[in-house]
Design a protein around this motif. Structure first.
Motif, PDB file in Angstrom:
ATOM      1  N   ASP B 214      78.275  24.791  25.409  1.00  0.00           N
ATOM      2  CA  ASP B 214      79.660  24.388  25.602  1.00  0.00           C
ATOM      3  C   ASP B 214      80.398  24.494  24.266  1.00  0.00           C
ATOM      4  O   ASP B 214      80.329  23.594  23.452  1.00  0.00           O
ATOM      5  N   GLU B 215      81.069  25.591  24.045  1.00  0.00           N
ATOM      6  CA  GLU B 215      81.778  25.866  22.791  1.00  0.00           C
ATOM      7  C   GLU B 215      80.921  25.518  21.572  1.00  0.00           C
ATOM      8  O   GLU B 215      81.306  24.687  20.764  1.00  0.00           O
ATOM      9  N   PRO B 216      79.774  26.156  21.439  1.00  0.00           N
ATOM     10  CA  PRO B 216      78.832  25.730  20.408  1.00  0.00           C
ATOM     11  C   PRO B 216      79.327  25.976  18.989  1.00  0.00           C
ATOM     12  O   PRO B 216      78.813  25.380  18.056  1.00  0.00           O
ATOM     13  N   ALA B 217      80.300  26.851  18.825  1.00  0.00           N
ATOM     14  CA  ALA B 217      80.706  27.195  17.452  1.00  0.00           C
ATOM     15  C   ALA B 217      82.143  26.787  17.163  1.00  0.00           C
ATOM     16  O   ALA B 217      82.677  27.133  16.123  1.00  0.00           O
ATOM     17  N   GLN B 237      67.145  37.725  24.554  1.00  0.00           N
ATOM     18  CA  GLN B 237      65.946  38.486  24.910  1.00  0.00           C
ATOM     19  C   GLN B 237      65.061  37.655  25.843  1.00  0.00           C
ATOM     20  O   GLN B 237      64.371  38.181  26.699  1.00  0.00           O
ATOM     21  N   ASN B 238      65.069  36.333  25.615  1.00  0.00           N
ATOM     22  CA  ASN B 238      64.143  35.485  26.349  1.00  0.00           C
ATOM     23  C   ASN B 238      64.804  34.459  27.254  1.00  0.00           C
ATOM     24  O   ASN B 238      64.132  33.853  28.074  1.00  0.00           O
ATOM     25  N   TYR B 239      66.095  34.230  27.044  1.00  0.00           N
ATOM     26  CA  TYR B 239      66.741  33.159  27.803  1.00  0.00           C
ATOM     27  C   TYR B 239      67.982  33.694  28.502  1.00  0.00           C
ATOM     28  O   TYR B 239      68.600  34.657  28.061  1.00  0.00           O
ATOM     29  N   THR B 240      68.330  32.994  29.583  1.00  0.00           N
ATOM     30  CA  THR B 240      69.608  33.257  30.232  1.00  0.00           C
ATOM     31  C   THR B 240      70.624  32.335  29.572  1.00  0.00           C
ATOM     32  O   THR B 240      70.402  31.124  29.522  1.00  0.00           O
ATOM     33  N   ILE B 241      71.699  32.908  29.066  1.00  0.00           N
ATOM     34  CA  ILE B 241      72.640  32.077  28.323  1.00  0.00           C
ATOM     35  C   ILE B 241      74.001  32.086  29.011  1.00  0.00           C
ATOM     36  O   ILE B 241      74.513  33.143  29.384  1.00  0.00           O
ATOM     37  N   VAL B 242      74.536  30.898  29.214  1.00  0.00           N
ATOM     38  CA  VAL B 242      75.902  30.767  29.724  1.00  0.00           C
ATOM     39  C   VAL B 242      76.689  30.036  28.648  1.00  0.00           C
ATOM     40  O   VAL B 242      76.281  28.962  28.203  1.00  0.00           O
ATOM     41  N   ILE B 243      77.783  30.618  28.207  1.00  0.00           N
ATOM     42  CA  ILE B 243      78.503  30.033  27.086  1.00  0.00           C
ATOM     43  C   ILE B 243      79.981  29.876  27.429  1.00  0.00           C
ATOM     44  O   ILE B 243      80.608  30.779  27.972  1.00  0.00           O
ATOM     45  N   VAL B 244      80.490  28.684  27.171  1.00  0.00           N
ATOM     46  CA  VAL B 244      81.931  28.443  27.299  1.00  0.00           C
ATOM     47  C   VAL B 244      82.542  28.672  25.930  1.00  0.00           C
ATOM     48  O   VAL B 244      82.015  28.174  24.933  1.00  0.00           O
ATOM     49  N   THR B 245      83.596  29.446  25.874  1.00  0.00           N
ATOM     50  CA  THR B 245      84.222  29.643  24.567  1.00  0.00           C
ATOM     51  C   THR B 245      85.728  29.789  24.704  1.00  0.00           C
ATOM     52  O   THR B 245      86.237  30.263  25.720  1.00  0.00           O
ATOM     53  N   HIS B 246      86.437  29.341  23.683  1.00  0.00           N
ATOM     54  CA  HIS B 246      87.886  29.533  23.629  1.00  0.00           C
ATOM     55  C   HIS B 246      88.231  30.749  22.785  1.00  0.00           C
ATOM     56  O   HIS B 246      89.388  31.104  22.648  1.00  0.00           O
ATOM     57  N   ASN B 247      87.208  31.298  22.200  1.00  0.00           N
ATOM     58  CA  ASN B 247      87.420  32.365  21.236  1.00  0.00           C
ATOM     59  C   ASN B 247      87.162  33.712  21.922  1.00  0.00           C
ATOM     60  O   ASN B 247      86.033  34.063  22.230  1.00  0.00           O
TER      61      ASN B 247
END
Lengths: 335, 293
Positions: B214-217, B237-247
């Motif tokens: 959730d907006e990690p950066a 490579q190993n994980y499924t990633i879902v990322i929320v970002t404003h950028n």
């Protein structure tokens, strides 16, 4: 028409602003400012009063017990420090008087210890319940119930301990069932009710610090697969530990200072004992005891009150200072 | 006045397009572009939501979301504030259960299994679907204890195993070299960027299959942001990633697929390149070009 009016206005008004401008730098009497100063003065006076009270109490304690103004003699000028702190007998009203504070310290320790065993864990568990588990609707019931517990007069607790707890619970269990000898007044009864008394304090202070642990920490815990119990015991309590510790210290200093309930439920002879079924004398209950009887003014007995009070004051003040220090350090962590 | 505005917008569009072409043309990224093409037809999606709606009390926050998230890929969720993208993310590991009065309808499937079914154990679900938050949240414990937290509550007590896990996760999160000599020190003493990487490492320690971010950066400086992005690149490579970002640039740089949310609805989902260069919906275009939001 309007132009001329304006001219007239400015023409009339022009000397006045100048006069105001000139006078505005000079101080003039103003009701607003006077009222502000009065309010400030009253507020300062109030805070000064509490400081003066504290200082004069300290002065009286010190002058009666440590250093007196010459015609008088202070307690420690009559009784040596070594007798006071090492003698195992506290018999101030005896013909052959002994002034060793150890039995009183021991009695206070016993009451405080028993109350801590009951009040601290119970208070902490209630705090965990209120802060982590309770739904808003059950909080609405538990919190007022705690406040009622906190509002019961201490003399009622003492009476409860002497008339109900001791004869109907402690005596049957420990005497009839387990075969110990139980005094009518005993440290256990007093310790238990003092423990009950500090529960609301421990619970509400600990709950405050636990609720101030940021929610983001809890969420991170849950996101790692924690149960509610894991989050409470492994994240919230450790994060609030210093605040909880401060709450414990404040509660213990309340236990040490508790007077009425202990006088009624536990106080008798100043035995140097750690047996909770025996009668004991605490520092506070000794003071009440002597005050209730007749004291010769200027006697060593009277001065011993001040010496005991000074010890009591030093202990509780020390604990309050430590807990405040711990709390102020804790606050820095999340700001 | 209007012409100036249009000109400005066109400039933004051009700048975005330029940045995007640069991104696509760089060798590492074009490689992943192909990989995405290869993963799309591959069977079952890792996560799928079907006509999923979400309610805070009586207020509906999400409306009929149909979305598929592919295994071992990065899916970016973008949209204006309050559009429901964080709510959507948090519903994928039932984080919203903590908030009282929330309700989900429809289906959220993880490997074809409905995670809102009554027999689902939320605790084991969250071990499979880890989460990293906007604000770094190190526990006030040592670095070692932070990482070991998840394995420990899962019942692992062996010191050597814990040490292995801590080392592996810190290496995966690219922070091992910075902290290996002070594992016993408090995690609170780390810098903001380090704390966030620590939180990623901590989330990896439970061996999740999916990582929700959730907006990690968003609270980090550009250098730390770049490190987090590199890290996400490695992790997919190993994980499924879902990322929320404003950028937007971040979404364009790191994700294969982008979903645009607006007013609690999923407006558009597609390959990131397509969303950023040739969106189908006008709303998406307006948002990406900065005309709205």
């Amino acid at each position: 028409m309007s132009e001329s009016q304006q001219e007239q206005l400015t023409g009339n008004a022009s000397p006045k602003p100048r006069a105001q401008a000139a006078s505005s730098l000079r101080r003039r009497f103003s009701w607003v400012r006077a009222r502000e100063q009065l309010i400030q003065g009253v507020l300062f006076g109030c805070s000064l009063l509490s400081i003066v009270t504290t200082l004069s109490i300290i002065y009286v304690l010190v002058s009666e017990s440590l250093i007196a103004i010459p015609p008088h003699t202070a307690f420690f000028q009559e009784i040596s420090f070594s007798e006071f702190f090492t003698s195992t007998k506290w018999l101030p009203q005896h013909d052959e008087a002994h002034y060793g504070i150890l039995p009183l310290l021991c009695g206070t320790l016993l009451i405080t210890g028993i109350s801590a065993l009951i009040g601290l864990p119970m208070g902490l568990l209630i705090a965990i319940y209120l802060s982590e588990y309770a739904s808003p609707s059950s909080r609405k019931w538990v919190k007022p119930a705690l406040e009622i517990l906190a509002g019961v007069p201490t003399v009622v607790y003492g009476y409860f301990a002497l008339r109900i707890l001791s004869p109907l619970i402690i005596s049957p269990v420990f005497h009839d069932w387990l075969g110990f000898s139980v005094m009518g007044k005993n440290a256990l009864a007093g310790g238990i009710v003092v423990g009950l008394m500090i529960i609301p304090m421990v619970a509400s202070l600990s709950e405050d610090v636990m609720r101030s642990v940021p929610n983001s920490l809890r969420e991170s815990g849950y996101a790692l697969g924690s149960t509610k119990f894991d989050v409470s015991t492994k994240i919230v309590v450790p994060a609030a530990l210093s605040g909880i510790f401060a709450a414990f210290l404040l509660a213990l200093s309340r236990s040490i200072g508790e007077t009425m309930a202990v006088s009624i439920a536990s106080a008798g002879l100043a035995n140097l004992t750690l047996n909770p079924l025996d009668q004991i004398q605490t520092m506070t209950s000794f003071i009440v005891d002597v005050m209730g009887g007749e004291v010769v003014s200027g006697s060593t007995l009277e001065k011993s009150l001040y010496a005991v009070a000074l010890v009591l004051f030093t202990i509780t003040m020390g604990m309050n200072l430590i807990s405040q220090w711990v709390l102020s350090r804790y606050r820095e962590v999340y700001q | 006045m209007k012409i100036q505005g249009d000109l400005k917008q066109r400039k933004t569009v051009m700048a975005l397009e330029k940045r995007f072409t640069q991104f696509v043309e760089s060798p590492t990224v074009s490689g992943t572009g192909e990989a995405t093409d290869a993963t799309v037809p591959r069977g079952l999606p890792k996560i799928e939501t079907r006509t999923m709606s979400f309610f805070y009390g009586t207020k509906q926050a999400l409306h009929d979301i149909n979305l598929q998230i592919q295994d071992r890929s990065v899916t970016a969720l973008i949209g204006p504030s309050g559009c429901g993208k964080s709510t959507y993310l948090r519903s994928l590991n039932r984080m919203n259960d903590i908030i009282e009065g929330t309700r989900v309808t429809g289906e959220v499937l993880l490997d074809g299994e409905d995670i809102y079914a009554s027999e689902v154990d939320v605790v084991s679900l969250r071990k499979r679907v880890g989460m990293v938050f906007q604000k770094s949240t190190p526990f006030p414990k040592s670095i070692f204890d932070n990482i070991a937290f998840g394995p420990r509550i899962a019942g692992l007590t062996k010191k050597t195993e814990l040490q292995h896990i801590v080392e592996r996760c810190l290496k995966q999160a690219a922070i091992w070299n910075e902290v290996k000599d002070r594992l016993k020190e408090s995690a609170m003493a780390l810098s903001g960027g380090q704390q966030q990487r620590l939180c990623i490492a901590r989330a990896l320690a439970t061996n999740p299959e999916v990582l929700l971010m959730d907006e990690p950066a968003s609270a980090l400086d550009p250098a730390s942001t770049a490190r987090i992005e590199d890290l996400i690149f490695e992790l997919k490579q190993n994980y499924t990633i879902v990322i929320v970002t404003h950028n937007m640039q971040q979404a364009a740089r790191i994700s294969e697929k982008t979903a645009f949310f607006c007013m609690g609805r999923l407006v558009e989902i597609g390959r990131t390149k397509q969303i950023f260069t040739n969106p189908i919906q006008k709303e998406t275009e307006d948002y990406i070009t900065g005309r709205f939001g």
